[in-house]
Design a protein around this motif. Structure first.
Motif, PDB file in Angstrom:
ATOM      1  N   GLY A 114       3.377   7.138 -13.832  1.00 56.25           N
ATOM      2  CA  GLY A 114       2.607   8.858 -14.111  1.00 56.25           C
ATOM      3  C   GLY A 114       4.176   9.364 -13.211  1.00 56.25           C
ATOM      4  O   GLY A 114       5.669   8.827 -12.995  1.00 56.25           O
ATOM      5  N   ARG A 115       3.917  10.442 -13.267  1.00 58.65           N
ATOM      6  CA  ARG A 115       4.923  11.225 -12.184  1.00 58.65           C
ATOM      7  C   ARG A 115       3.926  12.024 -11.018  1.00 58.65           C
ATOM      8  O   ARG A 115       3.124  11.817 -10.945  1.00 58.65           O
ATOM      9  N   VAL A 116       4.782  11.946 -10.239  1.00 59.16           N
ATOM     10  CA  VAL A 116       3.812  11.824  -8.397  1.00 59.16           C
ATOM     11  C   VAL A 116       4.023  13.772  -8.168  1.00 59.16           C
ATOM     12  O   VAL A 116       4.901  14.358  -8.543  1.00 59.16           O
ATOM     13  N   MET A 117       3.127  14.193  -7.712  1.00 63.67           N
ATOM     14  CA  MET A 117       3.545  15.391  -7.556  1.00 63.67           C
ATOM     15  C   MET A 117       4.502  15.585  -5.847  1.00 63.67           C
ATOM     16  O   MET A 117       4.329  14.821  -5.245  1.00 63.67           O
ATOM     17  N   PRO A 118       4.622  16.695  -5.932  1.00 63.89           N
ATOM     18  CA  PRO A 118       5.593  17.024  -4.666  1.00 63.89           C
ATOM     19  C   PRO A 118       5.112  16.338  -3.667  1.00 63.89           C
ATOM     20  O   PRO A 118       4.005  16.958  -3.261  1.00 63.89           O
ATOM     21  N   ALA A 119       5.655  16.162  -2.299  1.00 59.32           N
ATOM     22  CA  ALA A 119       5.393  16.334  -1.531  1.00 59.32           C
ATOM     23  C   ALA A 119       4.860  17.742  -0.655  1.00 59.32           C
ATOM     24  O   ALA A 119       5.573  18.303  -0.718  1.00 59.32           O
ATOM     25  N   TYR A 120       3.968  17.673   0.674  1.00 60.79           N
ATOM     26  CA  TYR A 120       3.440  19.030   0.678  1.00 60.79           C
ATOM     27  C   TYR A 120       4.015  19.106   2.155  1.00 60.79           C
ATOM     28  O   TYR A 120       4.154  18.296   3.059  1.00 60.79           O
ATOM     29  N   SER A 161      10.229  10.712  -7.370  1.00 57.29           N
ATOM     30  CA  SER A 161       9.754  12.586  -7.204  1.00 57.29           C
ATOM     31  C   SER A 161      10.609  13.649  -6.357  1.00 57.29           C
ATOM     32  O   SER A 161      10.455  14.775  -7.646  1.00 57.29           O
ATOM     33  N   GLU A 162      11.267  12.874  -5.874  1.00 61.14           N
ATOM     34  CA  GLU A 162      12.257  14.830  -5.480  1.00 61.14           C
ATOM     35  C   GLU A 162      13.211  14.717  -6.705  1.00 61.14           C
ATOM     36  O   GLU A 162      13.928  15.472  -7.349  1.00 61.14           O
ATOM     37  N   GLN A 163      13.598  14.072  -7.539  1.00 63.05           N
ATOM     38  CA  GLN A 163      14.548  13.400  -8.928  1.00 63.05           C
ATOM     39  C   GLN A 163      14.498  13.796 -10.018  1.00 63.05           C
ATOM     40  O   GLN A 163      14.258  13.517 -10.843  1.00 63.05           O
ATOM     41  N   GLY A 164      12.488  14.222 -10.057  1.00 61.54           N
ATOM     42  CA  GLY A 164      12.019  14.437 -11.152  1.00 61.54           C
ATOM     43  C   GLY A 164      11.264  13.620 -12.147  1.00 61.54           C
ATOM     44  O   GLY A 164      11.210  13.726 -13.319  1.00 61.54           O
ATOM     45  N   ARG A 165      11.466  11.964 -11.513  1.00 66.58           N
ATOM     46  CA  ARG A 165      10.688  10.820 -12.352  1.00 66.58           C
ATOM     47  C   ARG A 165      10.017  10.567 -12.721  1.00 66.58           C
ATOM     48  O   ARG A 165       9.329  10.715 -11.580  1.00 66.58           O
ATOM     49  N   GLN A 222       0.674  -0.838   0.176  1.00 70.16           N
ATOM     50  CA  GLN A 222       0.140  -0.251   0.300  1.00 70.16           C
ATOM     51  C   GLN A 222       0.806   1.591   0.278  1.00 70.16           C
ATOM     52  O   GLN A 222       1.350   1.443   0.815  1.00 70.16           O
ATOM     53  N   ILE A 223       0.547   1.873  -0.821  1.00 75.26           N
ATOM     54  CA  ILE A 223       1.881   2.982  -1.218  1.00 75.26           C
ATOM     55  C   ILE A 223       1.009   4.048  -1.758  1.00 75.26           C
ATOM     56  O   ILE A 223       0.229   4.657  -2.432  1.00 75.26           O
ATOM     57  N   ARG A 224       1.135   5.042  -0.646  1.00 74.91           N
ATOM     58  CA  ARG A 224      -0.180   6.347  -0.598  1.00 74.91           C
ATOM     59  C   ARG A 224       1.024   7.655  -1.566  1.00 74.91           C
ATOM     60  O   ARG A 224       1.788   7.966  -1.286  1.00 74.91           O
ATOM     61  N   CYS A 225       1.182   7.790  -2.676  1.00 70.85           N
ATOM     62  CA  CYS A 225       1.146   8.561  -3.216  1.00 70.85           C
ATOM     63  C   CYS A 225      -0.346   9.623  -4.152  1.00 70.85           C
ATOM     64  O   CYS A 225      -1.676   8.738  -4.717  1.00 70.85           O
ATOM     65  N   ARG A 226      -0.200  10.763  -4.701  1.00 65.37           N
ATOM     66  CA  ARG A 226      -0.796  11.511  -5.516  1.00 65.37           C
ATOM     67  C   ARG A 226       0.015  11.805  -7.039  1.00 65.37           C
ATOM     68  O   ARG A 226       1.600  12.370  -6.606  1.00 65.37           O
TER      69      ARG A 226
END
Length: 94
Positions: free
Chosen positions: A82-88, A55-59, A8-12
């Motif tokens: 896809g690409r993940v939204m930056p962490a809040y 995500s931090e690497q923009g991949r 279970q991986i949470r990401c947007r």
């Protein structure tokens, strides 16, 4: 549920790609495939730490998702690409 029900991986996602992980071109690096449509590598993220790092690497990433019984393909796991939204980070923008 089928496929990856224990993961279970949470990401947007800021962008969900219509491409399928198993149809992307394999590369010499394990867990990395290449998309000829956008000419980018896609990295398999199997943990929230992987999602943060890529995500931090923009991949672009592929994340496993569970499918309801009856919808799962028995020969291939299901991934969202896809690409993940930056962490809040909780800070407001000025």
């Amino acid at each position: 549920m089928a496929w990856n029900e224990e993961t279970q991986i949470r990401c947007r996602f800021s962008f969900k790609c219509p491409r399928l992980w198993h149809r992307l071109q394999p590369t010499a690096e394990e867990g990395v495939r290449h998309c000829h449509e956008c000419d980018r590598d896609v990295y398999l993220a199997l943990s929230e730490a992987d999602v943060r790092r890529f995500s931090e690497q923009g991949r672009c990433i592929a994340v496993p998702v569970a499918q309801p019984d009856g919808e799962a393909q028995s020969d291939e796991p299901c991934y969202v690409v896809g690409r993940v939204m930056p962490a809040y980070d909780g800070e407001e923008e000025e």
